[in-house]
Motif scaffolding. Structure first.
Motif, PDB file in Angstrom:
ATOM      1  N   THR A   2      28.549  12.638 -49.367  1.00  0.00           N
ATOM      2  CA  THR A   2      27.977  12.102 -48.138  1.00  0.00           C
ATOM      3  C   THR A   2      27.965  13.162 -47.048  1.00  0.00           C
ATOM      4  O   THR A   2      28.970  13.848 -46.825  1.00  0.00           O
ATOM      5  N   THR A   3      26.830  13.304 -46.376  1.00  0.00           N
ATOM      6  CA  THR A   3      26.714  14.254 -45.266  1.00  0.00           C
ATOM      7  C   THR A   3      27.030  13.548 -43.967  1.00  0.00           C
ATOM      8  O   THR A   3      26.404  12.548 -43.627  1.00  0.00           O
ATOM      9  N   THR A   4      28.010  14.048 -43.248  1.00  0.00           N
ATOM     10  CA  THR A   4      28.389  13.464 -41.963  1.00  0.00           C
ATOM     11  C   THR A   4      27.600  14.126 -40.851  1.00  0.00           C
ATOM     12  O   THR A   4      26.958  15.161 -41.037  1.00  0.00           O
ATOM     13  N   ALA A   5      27.656  13.506 -39.663  1.00  0.00           N
ATOM     14  CA  ALA A   5      26.949  14.066 -38.506  1.00  0.00           C
ATOM     15  C   ALA A   5      27.436  15.462 -38.185  1.00  0.00           C
ATOM     16  O   ALA A   5      26.676  16.330 -37.759  1.00  0.00           O
ATOM     17  N   ALA A   6      28.747  15.693 -38.415  1.00  0.00           N
ATOM     18  CA  ALA A   6      29.313  17.000 -38.115  1.00  0.00           C
ATOM     19  C   ALA A   6      28.773  18.077 -39.047  1.00  0.00           C
ATOM     20  O   ALA A   6      28.738  19.258 -38.703  1.00  0.00           O
ATOM     21  N   ASP A   7      28.343  17.680 -40.263  1.00  0.00           N
ATOM     22  CA  ASP A   7      27.828  18.638 -41.230  1.00  0.00           C
ATOM     23  C   ASP A   7      26.375  19.001 -40.982  1.00  0.00           C
ATOM     24  O   ASP A   7      25.870  19.983 -41.523  1.00  0.00           O
ATOM     25  N   GLN A   8      25.661  18.213 -40.187  1.00  0.00           N
ATOM     26  CA  GLN A   8      24.244  18.435 -39.972  1.00  0.00           C
ATOM     27  C   GLN A   8      24.003  19.596 -39.029  1.00  0.00           C
ATOM     28  O   GLN A   8      24.774  19.853 -38.109  1.00  0.00           O
ATOM     29  N   SER A   9      22.895  20.304 -39.255  1.00  0.00           N
ATOM     30  CA  SER A   9      22.462  21.309 -38.296  1.00  0.00           C
ATOM     31  C   SER A   9      21.987  20.602 -37.035  1.00  0.00           C
ATOM     32  O   SER A   9      21.661  19.414 -37.064  1.00  0.00           O
ATOM     33  N   PRO A  10      21.919  21.317 -35.897  1.00  0.00           N
ATOM     34  CA  PRO A  10      21.426  20.675 -34.670  1.00  0.00           C
ATOM     35  C   PRO A  10      20.024  20.098 -34.821  1.00  0.00           C
ATOM     36  O   PRO A  10      19.714  19.031 -34.291  1.00  0.00           O
ATOM     37  N   VAL A  11      19.161  20.798 -35.559  1.00  0.00           N
ATOM     38  CA  VAL A  11      17.809  20.297 -35.771  1.00  0.00           C
ATOM     39  C   VAL A  11      17.845  19.014 -36.594  1.00  0.00           C
ATOM     40  O   VAL A  11      17.204  18.010 -36.253  1.00  0.00           O
ATOM     41  N   ALA A  12      18.631  19.019 -37.684  1.00  0.00           N
ATOM     42  CA  ALA A  12      18.719  17.827 -38.536  1.00  0.00           C
ATOM     43  C   ALA A  12      19.300  16.650 -37.776  1.00  0.00           C
ATOM     44  O   ALA A  12      18.860  15.503 -37.938  1.00  0.00           O
ATOM     45  N   VAL A  46      14.429  10.316 -25.431  1.00  0.00           N
ATOM     46  CA  VAL A  46      14.090  11.559 -26.129  1.00  0.00           C
ATOM     47  C   VAL A  46      15.147  12.622 -25.836  1.00  0.00           C
ATOM     48  O   VAL A  46      15.591  13.351 -26.737  1.00  0.00           O
ATOM     49  N   HIS A  47      15.562  12.698 -24.588  1.00  0.00           N
ATOM     50  CA  HIS A  47      16.589  13.671 -24.201  1.00  0.00           C
ATOM     51  C   HIS A  47      17.923  13.385 -24.883  1.00  0.00           C
ATOM     52  O   HIS A  47      18.557  14.299 -25.438  1.00  0.00           O
ATOM     53  N   GLU A  48      18.351  12.138 -24.848  1.00  0.00           N
ATOM     54  CA  GLU A  48      19.650  11.793 -25.417  1.00  0.00           C
ATOM     55  C   GLU A  48      19.706  12.059 -26.912  1.00  0.00           C
ATOM     56  O   GLU A  48      20.779  12.363 -27.454  1.00  0.00           O
ATOM     57  N   ALA A  49      18.581  11.990 -27.576  1.00  0.00           N
ATOM     58  CA  ALA A  49      18.537  12.269 -29.012  1.00  0.00           C
ATOM     59  C   ALA A  49      18.518  13.767 -29.308  1.00  0.00           C
ATOM     60  O   ALA A  49      18.545  14.167 -30.476  1.00  0.00           O
ATOM     61  N   GLY A  50      18.464  14.587 -28.269  1.00  0.00           N
ATOM     62  CA  GLY A  50      18.432  16.033 -28.467  1.00  0.00           C
ATOM     63  C   GLY A  50      17.057  16.574 -28.790  1.00  0.00           C
ATOM     64  O   GLY A  50      16.919  17.749 -29.167  1.00  0.00           O
ATOM     65  N   LEU A  51      16.025  15.754 -28.615  1.00  0.00           N
ATOM     66  CA  LEU A  51      14.683  16.164 -28.996  1.00  0.00           C
ATOM     67  C   LEU A  51      13.976  16.959 -27.901  1.00  0.00           C
ATOM     68  O   LEU A  51      13.095  17.765 -28.188  1.00  0.00           O
ATOM     69  N   LEU A  52      14.360  16.755 -26.656  1.00  0.00           N
ATOM     70  CA  LEU A  52      13.673  17.414 -25.548  1.00  0.00           C
ATOM     71  C   LEU A  52      14.009  18.906 -25.477  1.00  0.00           C
ATOM     72  O   LEU A  52      13.278  19.693 -24.883  1.00  0.00           O
ATOM     73  N   THR A  53      15.113  19.297 -26.086  1.00  0.00           N
ATOM     74  CA  THR A  53      15.517  20.708 -26.116  1.00  0.00           C
ATOM     75  C   THR A  53      15.527  21.243 -27.537  1.00  0.00           C
ATOM     76  O   THR A  53      16.208  22.230 -27.840  1.00  0.00           O
ATOM     77  N   LEU A  54      14.777  20.633 -28.418  1.00  0.00           N
ATOM     78  CA  LEU A  54      14.764  21.017 -29.828  1.00  0.00           C
ATOM     79  C   LEU A  54      14.382  22.473 -30.028  1.00  0.00           C
ATOM     80  O   LEU A  54      14.890  23.142 -30.939  1.00  0.00           O
TER      81      LEU A  54
END
Length: 432
Positions: A2-12, A46-54
């Motif tokens: 299982t991939t946790t949130a901590a294992d994900q890249s910032p983009v993922a 969009v900002h809170e999801a980290g998408l505005l600074t992707l």
């Protein structure tokens, strides 16, 4: 495993939040369209999801999102609310360009990133002017004021105008030999007025109003790429500014005509290949594909609504839903085929632009034209198939039609793109 949130890249991690954001946008899109109000809550999501600074470059501590990532995000946001997607697109394009050429001064960009950590910090380039034509010198004027500048003029089609944290304003200097460049202006600067002129058929929540600048002071270090205009006008490859390229003025790097080289090629997979592509061409390629993705997202939302309609609609003279009839299935198949072709074109070119392949960069203008035409045709056909229900304000299909038609404001006229493509083909033939 299982991939946790901590294992994900910032983009993922940012992409993982897309479905929830799209649902939130869709829930309020009709309200903002009806009232022509700016979707602050949508931008916040969009900002809170980290998408505005992707697309903030990795050198600045950002995710370093590519054009391929950007196209994927904007297509999904376009399904939820096209206005939010368009405003988001221009901010992503600004960060991506900074990752490539570092046009902003270090202190100014650090300030933007600090603001972006605190909340949504929208940015857009303001180039279009009332009555302006591509290649003409800006009517907006910068006058010397000590070690800085005083900026005066009017810009039009400024997406997100009322909510912009920063504006990159194209202007000419008032000098014996005028120079043209980009001036970075805080959105809350004294002397800025947003004139609520935007009352279009579609993208009604994008707040693409006029911005009036009256002696707005700009520090000298925030004047980028001041150069004398070339006698034959700026290189546009047939995709020049004016209303057709709202929000897409040359940045400081573009105004200088610099190429992306070596360490400056942040966010590009192959810095060596990037050295052969002028920064202005990469900027246009990102714009073409990013805004095309928004239009395709709108078209996919329209198709999704049509599919539900065909499943549920059973006329009085039939015993089965419309989707059971070959005529409707074939028409839906035509829409699906158009969108598949357009998506494959945009999604196929995006990673090649990330690698700065010159042929791919040169093809994004025609690709944008084909993708936008396919998106518009798909939505128009969906409306035609549904008849009166499709045109009812009780349903979102008519909004999708208005939004996809209005996406044209962000591109050059078809004839300009086709003329450039024709010229390129003739040039290739001459060299054979």
């Amino acid at each position: 495993m299982t991939t946790t949130a901590a294992d994900q890249s910032p983009v993922a991690a940012a992409l993982a939040g897309l479905p929830r954001v799209v649902d939130l946008l869709a829930a309020r899109a009709e309200e903002h369209d009806r009232d022509a109000t700016f979707p602050y809550q949508g931008i916040e999501a969009v900002h809170e999801a980290g998408l505005l600074t992707l697309t903030v470059g990795q050198r600045y501590g950002g995710p370093g999102g590519t054009l391929a990532d950007t196209v994927r995000v904007l297509a999904q946001l376009g399904r939820g609310d096209a206005s939010v997607a368009v405003v988001t697109a221009f901010t992503l394009l600004q960060h991506a360009e900074q990752a490539r050429v570092a046009a902003w001064p270090a202190a100014g960009y650090r300030r933007l990133l600090t603001e972006s950590r605190r909340g949504p910090a929208l940015v857009n380039t303001l180039r279009a002017e009332p009555g302006g034509q591509g290649g003409a010198q800006p009517a907006t004027v910068a006058r010397r004021d000590g070690d800085g500048w005083l900026l005066s003029g009017r810009k039009t089609y400024c997406a997100g105008a009322e909510a912009l944290a920063w504006m990159a304003v194209t202007a000419r200097t008032e000098e014996p030999v005028p120079r043209i460049g980009t001036f970075l202006v805080r959105g809350d600067s004294e002397g800025i007025e947003v004139d609520p002129t935007w009352d279009q058929l579609g993208l009604r929540a994008s707040a693409s109003h006029d911005v009036v600048l009256d002696a707005v002071r700009v520090p000298g270090e925030l004047a980028l790429g001041l150069t004398a205009p070339r006698s034959n006008g700026p290189r546009t490859t047939g995709r020049a500014g004016g209303p057709a390229r709202a929000g897409t003025a040359p940045s400081g790097a573009e105004a200088r005509g610099v190429e992306v080289r070596g360490a400056e090629a942040g966010g590009i997979e192959d810095a060596g290949a990037a050295a052969a592509v002028p920064a202005a061409e990469l900027t246009r390629a990102w714009h073409d594909l990013a805004l095309s993705a928004v239009a395709l997202g709108v078209a996919r939302a329209a198709e999704q609504w049509l599919v539900r309609f065909l499943h549920q609609r059973t006329p009085a003279n039939l015993t089965e839903p419309l989707g059971s009839l070959p005529r409707y299935r074939c028409a839906l198949g035509e829409i699906e085929a158009q969108l598949i072709g357009a998506e494959e074109l945009v999604n196929g070119l995006a990673p090649r632009v990330d690698r700065a392949e010159p042929d791919a960069v040169a093809r994004t203008g025609p690709a944008q034209l084909l993708a936008t035409r396919a998106a518009i045709a798909a939505v128009q056909q969906a409306v035609s198939l549904t008849g009166n229900p499709g045109l009812s304000r009780r349903h979102p299909l008519e909004r999708y039609l208005r939004d996809v038609l209005s996406s044209r404001v962000h591109f050059a006229p078809d004839e300009a793109v086709l003329d450039a493509a024709g010229r390129a083909a003739l040039e290739r033939g001459r060299r054979l």
